[in-house]
Design a protein around this motif. Structure first.
Motif, PDB file in Angstrom:
ATOM      1  N   ASN A 367       0.913  -1.117  -0.123  1.00 19.20           N
ATOM      2  CA  ASN A 367       0.107   0.024  -0.147  1.00 19.20           C
ATOM      3  C   ASN A 367       0.930   1.297  -0.162  1.00 19.20           C
ATOM      4  OD1 ASN A 367      -2.170  -1.654   0.069  1.00 19.20           O
ATOM      5  ND2 ASN A 367      -2.654  -1.468   2.272  1.00 19.20           N
ATOM      6  N   TRP A 368       1.768   1.381  -0.906  1.00 14.74           N
ATOM      7  CA  TRP A 368       2.356   2.381  -1.280  1.00 14.74           C
ATOM      8  C   TRP A 368       2.722   2.536  -2.937  1.00 14.74           C
ATOM      9  CZ3 TRP A 368       6.614   0.238  -3.513  1.00 14.74           C
ATOM     10  CH2 TRP A 368       6.991  -0.949  -3.117  1.00 14.74           C
ATOM     11  N   GLU A 369       3.349   3.785  -3.194  1.00 16.42           N
ATOM     12  CA  GLU A 369       3.370   4.010  -4.628  1.00 16.42           C
ATOM     13  C   GLU A 369       4.993   4.117  -5.156  1.00 16.42           C
ATOM     14  OE1 GLU A 369       0.770   5.053  -6.817  1.00 16.42           O
ATOM     15  OE2 GLU A 369      -0.741   5.247  -5.436  1.00 16.42           O
ATOM     16  N   VAL A 370       5.318   3.372  -6.000  1.00 16.80           N
ATOM     17  CA  VAL A 370       6.446   3.514  -6.842  1.00 16.80           C
ATOM     18  C   VAL A 370       6.445   5.000  -7.599  1.00 16.80           C
ATOM     19  CG1 VAL A 370       7.876   2.761  -8.732  1.00 16.80           C
ATOM     20  CG2 VAL A 370       7.011   0.848  -7.190  1.00 16.80           C
ATOM     21  N   THR A 371       7.128   5.784  -7.154  1.00 13.07           N
ATOM     22  CA  THR A 371       7.166   7.157  -7.801  1.00 13.07           C
ATOM     23  C   THR A 371       8.050   7.628  -8.491  1.00 13.07           C
ATOM     24  OG1 THR A 371       8.351   7.948  -5.823  1.00 13.07           O
ATOM     25  CG2 THR A 371       6.057   8.083  -5.688  1.00 13.07           C
ATOM     26  N   ASN A 372       8.913   6.756  -8.858  1.00 23.21           N
ATOM     27  CA  ASN A 372      10.107   6.772  -9.998  1.00 23.21           C
ATOM     28  C   ASN A 372      10.888   5.640 -10.364  1.00 23.21           C
ATOM     29  OD1 ASN A 372      11.719   8.257 -11.875  1.00 23.21           O
ATOM     30  ND2 ASN A 372      12.131   9.799 -10.624  1.00 23.21           N
ATOM     31  N   TYR A 373      10.922   5.202 -11.456  1.00 27.24           N
ATOM     32  CA  TYR A 373      11.540   4.061 -11.955  1.00 27.24           C
ATOM     33  C   TYR A 373      13.076   4.381 -12.662  1.00 27.24           C
ATOM     34  CZ  TYR A 373      12.944   0.154 -14.998  1.00 27.24           C
ATOM     35  OH  TYR A 373      13.712  -0.692 -15.710  1.00 27.24           O
ATOM     36  N   TYR A 374      14.091   4.046 -12.036  1.00 23.92           N
ATOM     37  CA  TYR A 374      15.338   4.688 -12.336  1.00 23.92           C
ATOM     38  C   TYR A 374      16.053   3.705 -13.466  1.00 23.92           C
ATOM     39  CZ  TYR A 374      15.092   7.689  -8.505  1.00 23.92           C
ATOM     40  OH  TYR A 374      14.642   8.736  -7.554  1.00 23.92           O
ATOM     41  N   GLY A 375      15.497   2.352 -13.519  1.00 23.55           N
ATOM     42  CA  GLY A 375      16.284   1.399 -14.551  1.00 23.55           C
ATOM     43  C   GLY A 375      16.512   0.068 -13.757  1.00 23.55           C
ATOM     44  N   LEU A 376      17.029  -0.592 -14.908  1.00 25.37           N
ATOM     45  CA  LEU A 376      17.621  -2.108 -14.671  1.00 25.37           C
ATOM     46  C   LEU A 376      18.902  -2.324 -14.849  1.00 25.37           C
ATOM     47  CD1 LEU A 376      16.541  -5.104 -14.304  1.00 25.37           C
ATOM     48  CD2 LEU A 376      16.536  -4.863 -16.928  1.00 25.37           C
ATOM     49  N   ASP A 377      19.778  -2.751 -13.859  1.00 29.26           N
ATOM     50  CA  ASP A 377      21.101  -3.581 -14.190  1.00 29.26           C
ATOM     51  C   ASP A 377      20.886  -4.828 -14.775  1.00 29.26           C
ATOM     52  OD1 ASP A 377      23.494  -4.189 -14.217  1.00 29.26           O
ATOM     53  OD2 ASP A 377      24.017  -3.844 -12.024  1.00 29.26           O
ATOM     54  N   PRO A 378      21.148  -4.992 -15.896  1.00 30.59           N
ATOM     55  CA  PRO A 378      21.095  -6.224 -16.735  1.00 30.59           C
ATOM     56  C   PRO A 378      21.785  -7.361 -16.230  1.00 30.59           C
ATOM     57  CG  PRO A 378      22.049  -4.770 -18.365  1.00 30.59           C
ATOM     58  CD  PRO A 378      21.758  -4.205 -16.973  1.00 30.59           C
ATOM     59  N   LYS A 379      23.107  -6.874 -15.580  1.00 33.07           N
ATOM     60  CA  LYS A 379      24.136  -7.782 -14.923  1.00 33.07           C
ATOM     61  C   LYS A 379      23.585  -8.424 -13.845  1.00 33.07           C
ATOM     62  CE  LYS A 379      27.562  -4.963 -14.516  1.00 33.07           C
ATOM     63  NZ  LYS A 379      26.850  -3.635 -14.889  1.00 33.07           N
ATOM     64  N   THR A 380      23.031  -7.785 -13.114  1.00 31.27           N
ATOM     65  CA  THR A 380      22.493  -8.352 -11.573  1.00 31.27           C
ATOM     66  C   THR A 380      20.914  -8.636 -11.556  1.00 31.27           C
ATOM     67  OG1 THR A 380      22.500  -6.157 -10.946  1.00 31.27           O
ATOM     68  CG2 THR A 380      24.343  -7.282 -10.562  1.00 31.27           C
ATOM     69  N   LYS A 381      20.438  -8.243 -12.919  1.00 33.93           N
ATOM     70  CA  LYS A 381      18.836  -8.312 -12.750  1.00 33.93           C
ATOM     71  C   LYS A 381      18.248  -7.252 -11.812  1.00 33.93           C
ATOM     72  CE  LYS A 381      18.609 -12.595 -15.565  1.00 33.93           C
ATOM     73  NZ  LYS A 381      18.076 -13.804 -15.802  1.00 33.93           N
ATOM     74  N   THR A 382      18.938  -6.419 -11.423  1.00 38.19           N
ATOM     75  CA  THR A 382      18.347  -5.483 -10.444  1.00 38.19           C
ATOM     76  C   THR A 382      17.620  -4.345 -10.895  1.00 38.19           C
ATOM     77  OG1 THR A 382      20.092  -6.344  -8.952  1.00 38.19           O
ATOM     78  CG2 THR A 382      19.019  -4.178  -8.348  1.00 38.19           C
ATOM     79  N   ILE A 383      16.565  -3.986 -10.428  1.00 43.34           N
ATOM     80  CA  ILE A 383      15.678  -2.701 -10.487  1.00 43.34           C
ATOM     81  C   ILE A 383      16.094  -1.958  -9.425  1.00 43.34           C
ATOM     82  CG2 ILE A 383      13.201  -1.795 -10.817  1.00 43.34           C
ATOM     83  CD1 ILE A 383      12.634  -4.608 -11.951  1.00 43.34           C
ATOM     84  N   PHE A 384      16.144  -0.438  -9.951  1.00 45.24           N
ATOM     85  CA  PHE A 384      16.361   0.499  -9.147  1.00 45.24           C
ATOM     86  C   PHE A 384      15.393   1.650  -9.152  1.00 45.24           C
ATOM     87  CE2 PHE A 384      20.310  -1.119 -10.231  1.00 45.24           C
ATOM     88  CZ  PHE A 384      20.890  -1.082  -8.622  1.00 45.24           C
ATOM     89  N   TYR A 385      14.524   1.914  -7.949  1.00 47.69           N
ATOM     90  CA  TYR A 385      13.184   2.765  -8.002  1.00 47.69           C
ATOM     91  C   TYR A 385      13.218   3.728  -6.946  1.00 47.69           C
ATOM     92  CZ  TYR A 385      10.986  -0.439  -4.782  1.00 47.69           C
ATOM     93  OH  TYR A 385      10.915  -1.625  -3.468  1.00 47.69           O
ATOM     94  N   GLN A 386      12.194   4.577  -6.706  1.00 47.61           N
ATOM     95  CA  GLN A 386      11.978   5.730  -5.920  1.00 47.61           C
ATOM     96  C   GLN A 386      10.587   5.307  -5.499  1.00 47.61           C
ATOM     97  OE1 GLN A 386      10.580   9.415  -6.675  1.00 47.61           O
ATOM     98  NE2 GLN A 386      12.386  10.382  -5.437  1.00 47.61           N
ATOM     99  N   SER A 387      10.343   5.330  -4.174  1.00 49.37           N
ATOM    100  CA  SER A 387       8.724   5.118  -3.754  1.00 49.37           C
ATOM    101  C   SER A 387       8.461   5.744  -2.200  1.00 49.37           C
ATOM    102  CB  SER A 387       8.666   3.433  -3.277  1.00 49.37           C
ATOM    103  OG  SER A 387       9.229   3.361  -1.984  1.00 49.37           O
ATOM    104  N   THR A 388       7.186   5.687  -1.782  1.00 50.15           N
ATOM    105  CA  THR A 388       6.382   6.281  -0.682  1.00 50.15           C
ATOM    106  C   THR A 388       6.415   5.284   0.371  1.00 50.15           C
ATOM    107  OG1 THR A 388       4.439   5.957  -1.276  1.00 50.15           O
ATOM    108  CG2 THR A 388       5.365   7.869  -2.155  1.00 50.15           C
ATOM    109  N   GLU A 389       7.387   4.070   0.327  1.00 51.61           N
ATOM    110  CA  GLU A 389       7.202   3.255   1.584  1.00 51.61           C
ATOM    111  C   GLU A 389       7.536   3.716   2.810  1.00 51.61           C
ATOM    112  OE1 GLU A 389       9.361  -0.712   0.427  1.00 51.61           O
ATOM    113  OE2 GLU A 389       9.641   0.420  -1.585  1.00 51.61           O
ATOM    114  N   ASN A 390       8.155   4.862   2.863  1.00 47.48           N
ATOM    115  CA  ASN A 390       8.175   5.678   4.366  1.00 47.48           C
ATOM    116  C   ASN A 390       7.322   6.781   4.623  1.00 47.48           C
ATOM    117  OD1 ASN A 390      10.198   3.655   5.302  1.00 47.48           O
ATOM    118  ND2 ASN A 390      11.339   4.833   3.888  1.00 47.48           N
TER     119      ASN A 390
END
Length: 733
Positions: A367-390
């Motif tokens: 019950n929080w929003e992803v507010t910005n999607y920064y991209g994906l590191d294909p080497k580690t299959k890691t997604i980076f994002y900004q959110s309102t989790e706090n």
């Protein structure tokens, strides 16, 4: 009891003395740059992931340079290009690398057109041979290098051209471009404003095809604005502007094959009256993605186009009872599986689909929003994002694997955290601020968020601000009409709960917006501090319909813009007015653009609550505003006439009792001055007295020269004249 009163008196006296030692903020401070913050220049990561580049200006020499810096040390590593080494260019104000970083596009003589669009004289600089070539003798739009840097595509007079940089040969891709009729390769006015892009063409990965959009705006109604200028006779700006319910541009998708020198038309399917808000090539050089949105904007199809066979097929359909948001988050993995964001579960989250559009998994949830999607590191299959989790008023940066596991919070300070990642996702520069902390820029490791070094802070600004009378915002929620609304409040220094203070409400209130955030002072915040120093309590409120609290909260206003959020803003003031320290007979409100629409409605529909209102560049009837924005929330006037008319302030002028100030710029291409002129006429015919101000040739931002100083002086004077500060005692000690 006498000791208690004596202590209180001493305390109040001490507070008064301390307050007296502080300087009150003035409009000259605000608009004279006293509180200017140090920020990082716009930077771009180089492909090596170890360096970033910044465009630096030497104002004394009148030159510009692209300088490279080390992420790790912050030290300058080299100068990639300095205009002092170029005979043809004294300085350049824009630059863009080719994908392989072999060449640069340099922009000079840039002139603005609308909010995002520009034209200028552009050059290509070869970083290997040090050759500089002018692309065209004419001012052109959106020059973009092919991935290998061998060709450059651009738009001139609404047609697309491709120049071979080796031979100098220019190929004209389209020939039907015509002002106010046919546009190839760049967006029309309403796409630029509401879908936030200008360049409407894309190179594929191999650089042998260009996909582009064509806008046929022949039947779109024209809007004209007088430009008063300095000459004896005024001129006119005439452009196509589809208002709600009116004819839009007819949009079509095409692919140009550079080897065949042929344009093919793409048949997307059986669509009528639709938008194409995004096109993007996948990692397969022959597969193009296109997003097709119906006019109601509640059904969006993601389509893959096989450019070789010229066949199109839907791979994903997104639907919503209200509307589907268009984003730039679509990211293709190596195998053409892709990242997508959606509100389908009631909150904005990240999803992973395979190349055929089959859902692999929901990456984030809660019950929080992803507010910005920064991209994906294909080497580690890691997604980076900004959110309102706090908390919805805060932002933090996170990483998570594409399988939804191993989530990490990469930032630890409470407030606004925003990341800029290096090209290989080794580092990120975190931009942090809060209500009490101006911007801080720090370098971190992307794998765990560990601090590497501090880059920029604003300690000098904090020291300077310490000389001024500044009261921290108090954040809270207010229970209004069954919802908890985020609110901030600024009280006068030396606040005395035994006194009554006038209330001044700030809001914007537009769909998905946010006025109440744990962020550092904007220019308006200094104005609110100035008003507080004069004895006003200032509050900011986010009513229902605003963002970052889930889709249901945001979309409750669907088909009824100006109903629920106006009810909330009126009721919130009524609730606040019941507090002992607020003068319920002395409450005002202001807003700009959508906020001006709201403040106008508030003083009319809430004429028993609000004594005064200021509306800057307001929409006064949604019938006057553009098709894409308005119909997203209201459908068309033909389908929803009552939604348009019952909630437009222009239809409630007879309710005006308080003091009303109406302000607009005549050069506003966005919210036309027509809104204010029609409101004025309605008020006159209703025999209602009001104040108004017109700023000649100023656009929606109403700025330039001394304009902002004049505007805020005007508004401050109006507040002081009509929202009186008094020292009445409401309760006794």
């Amino acid at each position: 009891m006498k000791l208690t009163y004596g202590f209180l008196a001493l305390f109040l006296l001490a507070t008064t003395v301390l307050t007296a030692q502080k300087k009150a903020i003035t409009l000259e401070d605000i608009w004279g740059g006293t509180f200017r913050q140090e920020r990082m220049e716009a930077l771009q990561s180089l492909n090596n992931g170890e360096e970033y580049v910044v465009l630096n200006f030497d104002r004394s020499a009148g030159t510009s340079a692209i300088d490279a810096y080390s992420y790790k040390t912050g030290e300058k590593t080299r100068t990639i290009l300095n205009s002092k080494d170029l005979e043809e260019i004294q300085y350049f104000s824009e630059y863009e690398f080719s994908e392989n970083e072999s060449k640069l596009v340099l922009g000079t003589e840039i002139e603005s057109i609308y909010r995002h669009s520009t034209r200028g004289i552009f050059y290509v600089y070869d970083l290997q041979t040090n050759e500089l070539k002018k692309i065209s003798e004419e001012k052109i739009k959106e020059p973009t290098l092919s991935p290998n840097g061998e060709k450059v595509a651009y738009v001139f007079k609404n047609d697309i051209f491709v120049k071979d940089l080796s031979s100098g040969k220019v190929a004209q891709v389209t020939t039907d471009g015509e002002m106010n009729k046919i546009i190839n390769g760049v967006a029309d006015w309403v796409y630029e404003e509401e879908f936030s892009f200008v360049r409407a063409f894309q190179w594929n990965k191999s650089g042998d095809k260009i996909a582009f959009l064509k806008f046929d705006e022949t039947e779109v109604p024209e809007f004209s604005m007088d430009v008063y200028g300095q000459d004896l006779y005024q001129t006119q700006t005439v452009f196509k502007y589809p208002k709600a319910g009116e004819k839009n541009s007819e949009i079509s998708l095409h692919i140009y094959d550079l080897q065949q020198e042929e344009v093919s038309d793409v048949n997307l399917g059986d669509y009528e009256d639709f938008y194409i808000p995004r096109i993007k090539w996948t990692n397969d050089a022959n597969v193009l993605s296109a997003q097709v949105l119906n006019r109601h904007q509640n059904v969006l199809d993601l389509i893959f186009v096989d450019a070789e066979a010229n066949k199109a097929g839907v791979v994903l359909t997104e639907t919503d009872e209200a509307y589907v948001d268009v984003t730039d988050n679509l990211t293709f993995l190596e195998d053409n599986s892709f990242i997508w964001t959606s509100e389908k579960d009631g909150w904005n989250h990240i999803y992973l689909y395979d190349k055929n559009g089959k859902l692999k998994n929901q990456v984030t949830r809660g019950n929080w929003e992803v507010t910005n999607y920064y991209g994906l590191d294909p080497k580690t299959k890691t997604i980076f994002y900004q959110s309102t989790e706090n908390g919805s008023i805060n932002r933090d940066v996170f990483s998570v694997r594409t399988n939804g596991k191993n989530k990490k919070q990469l930032t630890d300070k409470v407030g606004q955290n925003s990341a800029d990642f290096s090209a290989d996702f080794t580092y990120f520069i975190n931009s942090y601020n809060s209500a009490t902390t101006p911007y801080e820029f720090t370098l971190h490791l992307a794998k765990n968020g560990k601090l590497v070094r501090e880059i920029v802070n604003n300690e000098e600004l904090l020291e300077q601000m310490a000389e001024y009378e500044i009261v921290p915002k108090e954040f809270s929620t207010l229970a209004v009409n069954g919802a908890d609304l985020n609110m901030w409040m600024i009280k006068p220094a030396g606040f005395d709960p035994a006194k009554e203070y006038p209330l001044f409400v700030s809001q914007y209130s537009g769909p998905g917006s946010q006025e109440v955030g744990n962020r550092f002072h904007s220019t308006n915040d200094y104005w609110y501090q100035m008003l507080a120093s004069k004895g006003y309590i200032v509050v900011g409120i986010d009513p229902r319909g605003t963002g970052f609290q889930g889709a249901a909260f945001k979309k409750v206003t669907q088909k009824e813009l100006g109903k629920y959020e106006v009810e909330d803003i009126i009721e919130a003031a009524r609730i606040l007015g019941s507090r002992d320290y607020i003068d319920e007979d002395n409450m005002g409100i202001w807003g700009w653009s959508y906020g001006g629409f709201m403040s106008s409605n508030a003083i009319l529909k809430g004429n028993d609550v609000y004594k005064m209102a200021i509306a800057v560049a307001p929409v006064t009837s949604w019938r006057f505003y553009d098709s894409i924005y308005t119909e997203r929330y209201m459908t068309t006037p033909q389908e929803n006439p009552s939604g348009y008319d019952e909630n437009s302030p222009i239809n409630h002028v007879e309710k005006l009792k308080g003091d009303y100030l109406l302000i607009h710029g005549t050069g506003d291409d966005n919210v036309h001055v027509q809104n204010t002129m029609r409101m004025i006429e309605a008020l006159v015919q209703a025999n209602k007295q009001f104040d108004w101000a017109i700023y000649p040739d100023k656009n929606h931002g109403i700025y330039g020269g001394n304009t902002r100083m004049h505007l805020y002086t005007l508004m401050t004077n109006f507040i002081e004249e009509n929202l009186k500060v008094n020292s009445n005692i409401k309760s006794s000690l």
